[in-house]
Write a protein that holds these residues in place. Structure first.
Motif, PDB file in Angstrom:
ATOM      1  N   PHE A  43     -23.356  59.211  -7.917  1.00 51.08           N
ATOM      2  CA  PHE A  43     -23.802  58.056  -8.716  1.00 51.08           C
ATOM      3  C   PHE A  43     -22.735  57.552  -9.688  1.00 51.08           C
ATOM      4  N   PHE A  94     -27.961  56.234 -22.447  1.00 50.33           N
ATOM      5  CA  PHE A  94     -27.336  55.762 -21.218  1.00 50.33           C
ATOM      6  C   PHE A  94     -26.115  54.890 -21.515  1.00 50.33           C
ATOM      7  N   VAL A 137     -28.462  46.896  -5.562  1.00 50.09           N
ATOM      8  CA  VAL A 137     -28.365  48.303  -5.162  1.00 50.09           C
ATOM      9  C   VAL A 137     -26.976  48.886  -5.423  1.00 50.09           C
ATOM     10  N   TYR A 138     -25.952  48.028  -5.543  1.00 51.97           N
ATOM     11  CA  TYR A 138     -24.604  48.569  -5.731  1.00 51.97           C
ATOM     12  C   TYR A 138     -24.381  49.078  -7.152  1.00 51.97           C
ATOM     13  N   CYS A 139     -25.348  48.841  -8.036  1.00 49.46           N
ATOM     14  CA  CYS A 139     -25.246  49.376  -9.394  1.00 49.46           C
ATOM     15  C   CYS A 139     -26.469  50.201  -9.794  1.00 49.46           C
ATOM     16  N   SER A 169     -29.648  52.857  -8.650  1.00 49.40           N
ATOM     17  CA  SER A 169     -30.318  53.702  -7.668  1.00 49.40           C
ATOM     18  C   SER A 169     -31.823  53.540  -7.831  1.00 49.40           C
ATOM     19  N   GLN A 227     -33.998  56.494  -7.093  1.00 51.56           N
ATOM     20  CA  GLN A 227     -34.331  57.858  -6.640  1.00 51.56           C
ATOM     21  C   GLN A 227     -34.102  58.845  -7.780  1.00 51.56           C
ATOM     22  N   PRO A 228     -35.054  58.915  -8.730  1.00 54.19           N
ATOM     23  CA  PRO A 228     -34.880  59.867  -9.826  1.00 54.19           C
ATOM     24  C   PRO A 228     -34.710  61.281  -9.298  1.00 54.19           C
ATOM     25  N   LEU A 277     -32.269  53.027  -1.814  1.00 49.42           N
ATOM     26  CA  LEU A 277     -32.080  54.261  -2.589  1.00 49.42           C
ATOM     27  C   LEU A 277     -30.860  54.181  -3.506  1.00 49.42           C
ATOM     28  N   GLY A 278     -29.785  53.632  -2.987  1.00 52.66           N
ATOM     29  CA  GLY A 278     -28.602  53.433  -3.823  1.00 52.66           C
ATOM     30  C   GLY A 278     -27.798  54.705  -4.039  1.00 52.66           C
ATOM     31  N   THR A 279     -26.505  54.526  -4.327  1.00 52.97           N
ATOM     32  CA  THR A 279     -25.641  55.679  -4.599  1.00 52.97           C
ATOM     33  C   THR A 279     -24.851  55.489  -5.880  1.00 52.97           C
ATOM     34  N   MET A 280     -25.160  54.460  -6.648  1.00 51.59           N
ATOM     35  CA  MET A 280     -24.415  54.233  -7.884  1.00 51.59           C
ATOM     36  C   MET A 280     -25.381  54.097  -9.051  1.00 51.59           C
ATOM     37  N   ARG A 281     -24.936  54.582 -10.223  1.00 49.02           N
ATOM     38  CA  ARG A 281     -25.702  54.357 -11.441  1.00 49.02           C
ATOM     39  C   ARG A 281     -24.813  53.730 -12.484  1.00 49.02           C
ATOM     40  N   THR A 282     -24.172  52.640 -12.092  1.00 50.24           N
ATOM     41  CA  THR A 282     -23.480  51.846 -13.097  1.00 50.24           C
ATOM     42  C   THR A 282     -24.521  51.372 -14.112  1.00 50.24           C
ATOM     43  N   GLY A 283     -25.717  51.104 -13.620  1.00 56.75           N
ATOM     44  CA  GLY A 283     -26.878  50.833 -14.476  1.00 56.75           C
ATOM     45  C   GLY A 283     -27.923  51.918 -14.251  1.00 56.75           C
ATOM     46  N   PRO A 284     -29.018  51.904 -15.028  1.00 56.10           N
ATOM     47  CA  PRO A 284     -30.022  52.971 -14.917  1.00 56.10           C
ATOM     48  C   PRO A 284     -30.766  52.952 -13.582  1.00 56.10           C
TER      49      PRO A 284
END
Ligand code: HEM
Lengths: 528, 206
Positions: free
Chosen positions: A394, A472, B59-61, B63, B65-66, B96-103
């Protein structure tokens, strides 16, 4: 339920281990009949022992290599057209990559049009560099190298021309679709499936000539490069078609298909192209065979067995069955085996001939690319460990890793291959030798900055996110200087690509060669 | 390694085996799960909003899926309980996404229920958080000299307000917000639900 799953899992390991045991047995008993002398397949009579670098030759160094001149002439047009297309997509893709990178620290820049929003620019970048630059240039190099290792001209050389036209049109259509918000919506599979039909059809026009050429080969033995190319050309079409069939997947099950596909694009398509290419050019330029030819067998089958099952390490800690995640983690670890095999083979040869790096810029690109392949693979295996993954998943760290593989490894190898093959294809030298060195240093320094920034920034971001006491916002704030540094590194890389593109255009448009139709070969032994 | 046919056959056989393990195996297991009790299908408007979410590339920023409490403090951040496979039965394409640039956004509807907050945020995230690097989506809005009947006006702080007139949401923005408001997966997951339990001690609740 859990019994069947346990059985499946056990089956996978048993089959993988059996296959590995079979391989070791087969190698020991010469069943696969590969011997060190087969590693000389890439040389012609009396050629081994000489440095072969077309970029380091002077005009009056030419002598003729009748066999390869004939072979290269047949593949010249399709190869140059595919390389030109690849470079076009590289320039365009880098531009979009740079815009995406800048947008992450200038979020209000270019926000008025939907087509230029981050989510689309980033997607355009990925599709252009992967399906445009990496795939088209990789196919071009495969079309050029395959006939050489089989000592016979490319068959059906018109088909790749049709393929290139179709592929370019489909990719352009895909890019326009994405820019307008028409997407299949999964990472690596954004191009609408209707457009994918065009890409899949185009693929046939590349696969058929290579397979026919292999079937008509003049040598008994298939050199290791050929294993990778042929296998990659079998794998990718199957992957691409299965993953793009619409309407059958949904929810988390679709996510497993998504990452099964996306990682196999890297592992079973781009990696075979890059590793196969390195297996040809490193020994060819140095003039000596790879270190241990039978080891390359372990590298190849190990890659096939283990790499094909690592995809779900992209969903660690996610809503997918524990057993698939564990399976992918285990196979990620197993990847150390084939990677080490390839590393020993390629790096030992380079390490024993370091002087050649000074003399040959193509070798410098390919050898560095091969080295970064080893590093990217080690990094990937380690990233799959659960404890490490909790921090790096992530975050921008993953993006750094992606570029270590797709850029540091594959793209550098392809640069080297293009520098080697253009003079051989056209019979003309690169017009500005200094531009090659400038290109090398621009992209290497740019990439180092890029990679270091995202790696450090990514870890800081991940640690901030794991610490519940930090808001965050902090995980965003800590990354800012690193995101800016990435843009600096990325600009250097993009500049290098521009220089490369201009140089390529000038090289192909030069006045005809002094000996039209003849391919130049190196003079005997450059002062070593 | 002197023959093409065995090479191709073994190579494809290995791929088939990998497909069995990574695609078919999980599919059999996941498709046999009933939706998580209480999981509602999307409304027509939410589905249109979801299409916007996909088309804009959120989705690029972000996810959806907690992770479980054993692995990461996602729940403490208010992102929700650990997601399970049966939470996604209505999702196509998955996000589902693979990035957490945002929450993580899997439960953003419960965390941020206000339509007006989302409209302001989508129009200009920096109107809410100066540190945000999320892009604004001004093209999902339009400037009008004055709001007509049924128009939804976006409330903005002075420095982000247009010199004259008002900013109103286009239908696409309203759909997108409806989708975000509907993102709620707080209904408890069944005990035997499928997810990666590799971080939990045996028998621990998630
Ligand atoms: C000019 C140089 C380049 C720049 C500035 C650049 C920048 C970027 C950016 C900003 C992203 C999006 C990251 C995110 O979503 O947060 C990205 C993703 C990606 N790029 Fe590049 N890129 C460059 C060259 C390349 C090249 C030549 C390749 C491959 C041949 C490549 C392969 C990728 C891949 C595979 C991803 C997806 C990463 C992931 O999802 O983890 N890039 N790049």
């Amino acid at each position: 339920m859990s019994l069947t799953i346990g059985l499946l899992l056990a089956l996978s390991f048993v089959v993988s281990l059996l296959a590995l045991a079979f391989l070791i047995w087969a190698i020991n008993n010469n069943q696969l009949r590969i011997e060190q002398r087969h590693a000389y397949t890439i040389f012609t009579e009396g050629e081994a022992g000489q440095v072969d670098d077309p970029t380091a030759e002077r005009e009056d160094d030419h002598h003729f290599d009748i066999e390869r001149a004939g072979i290269d002439r047949v593949s010249r047009l399709p190869v140059l057209i595919l390389v030109a297309s690849g470079i076009g997509w590289l320039v365009l893709g880098s531009l979009f990559g740079l815009v995406a990178s800048l947008k992450l620290h200038w979020p209000d820049w270019l926000d008025a049009q939907a087509a230029l929003t981050f989510g689309r620019v980033r997607t355009l970048h990925l599709n252009m560099v992967i399906y445009g630059w990496a795939s088209m240039t990789g196919i071009a190099v495969a079309l050029w190298v395959t006939p050489r290792i089989f000592h016979t001209p490319l068959r059906l050389p018109r088909l790749p021309l049709i393929g290139a036209a179709l592929w370019n049109m489909a990719l352009l259509a895909g890019a326009i679709a994405i820019a307008n918000g028409w997407t299949d919506g999964e990472e690596w599979l954004e191009i609408p499936w209707q457009v994918d039909i065009g890409l899949a059809t185009a693929g046939v026009f590349f696969v058929v000539p290579i397979i026919v050429t292999a079937a008509r080969r003049e040598v008994h033995h298939i050199y290791v490069t050929g294993w990778y190319y042929l296998a990659g050309l079998c794998w990718f079409p199957v992957l691409f078609v299965i993953a793009n069939i619409p309407y059958i997947h949904s929810g988390v099950q679709e996510a497993t298909v998504n990452w099964w596909f996306a990682h196999n694009v890297l592992g079973l398509w781009l990696t075979p192209l890059g590793v196969g290419t390195a297996y040809y050019f490193i020994p060819k330029i140095i003039g000596k065979p790879i270190y241990s030819y039978s080891l390359s067998l372990l590298g190849f089958w190990g890659l096939a067995l283990f790499y094909s099952q690592v995809g779900i390490h992209h969903l660690i800690g996610g809503p997918v069955p524990t057993w698939v995640v564990t399976l992918s983690i285990v196979h990620s670890m197993m990847m150390f085996i084939p990677v080490l095999a390839v590393a020993v083979n390629q790096h030992v040869l380079v390490a024993r001939n370091l002087w050649a790096l000074r003399e040959s810029i193509p070798l410098r690109f390919v050898a560095l690319g091969a080295l970064l392949y080893t590093l990217a693979s080690f990094q990937g295996s380690i990233e799959a460990l659960r404890t490490v993954n909790s921090v790096t998943h992530f975050t921008h760290y993953t993006v750094g890793h992606a570029h270590l593989g797709a850029y540091g490894f594959l793209t550098l190898v392809l640069f080297g291959a293009v520098y080697y093959l253009v003079p051989r294809s056209t019979g003309r030298q690169w017009p500005w030798p200094a531009a090659m060195a400038a290109h090398f240093w621009l992209v290497v320094v740019g990439f180092l900055v890029y990679f270091a920034a995202l790696t450090i920034g990514g870890v800081l971001q991940g640690l901030a996110m794991l610490d519940a006491t930090r808001p965050f916002a902090e995980s965003v704030r800590v990354t800012m200087p690193y995101l800016q540094a990435r843009s600096v590194g990325g600009s250097l890389m993009a500049l290098g690509h521009l220089l490369f593109a201009v140089h390529f255009v000038v090289a192909v448009l030069q006045r005809p060669a002094p000996h039209p139709g003849a391919t130049v070969l190196s003079k005997p032994a450059v002062a070593a | 390694m002197n023959r093409i046919l065995p090479l191709g056959v073994i190579a494809l056989g290995i791929l088939a085996f990998a497909t069995l393990m990574l695609v078919i195996g999980p599919a059999i297991q996941i498709k046999s799960m009933a939706p998580t009790p209480g999981l509602a299908n999307y409304s027509a408007q939410e589905l249109r909003g979801r299409e916007q979410y996909v088309a804009q590339g959120c989705v690029y920023c972000h996810s959806q899926q907690p992770r479980s409490a054993d692995q990461a403090p996602d729940a403490e951040r208010g992102w929700g309980r650990a997601a399970v496979a049966s939470d996604y039965v209505y999702d196509r394409p998955h996000q589902l996404g693979t990035m957490r640039t945002g929450p993580d956004l899997f439960n953003v509807g419960t965390r941020l229920p206000s339509r007006d907050w989302h409209l302001t945020h989508l129009y200009q995230p920096r109107a809410i958080f100066a540190w945000s690097i999320m892009p604004g989506y001004p093209y999902l809005f339009e400037r009008k000299s004055r709001a007509g009947p049924g128009d939804v006006v976006v409330s903005l702080p002075a420095e982000h307000r247009p010199a004259e007139g008002v900013i109103v949401a286009k239908p696409a923005a309203l759909d997108l917000v409806a989708y975000l408001q509907g993102l709620d997966h707080t209904n408890p997951a069944p005990a035997r639900a499928v997810r990666d339990d590799g971080y939990s001690e045996r028998g621990e609740p998630r």
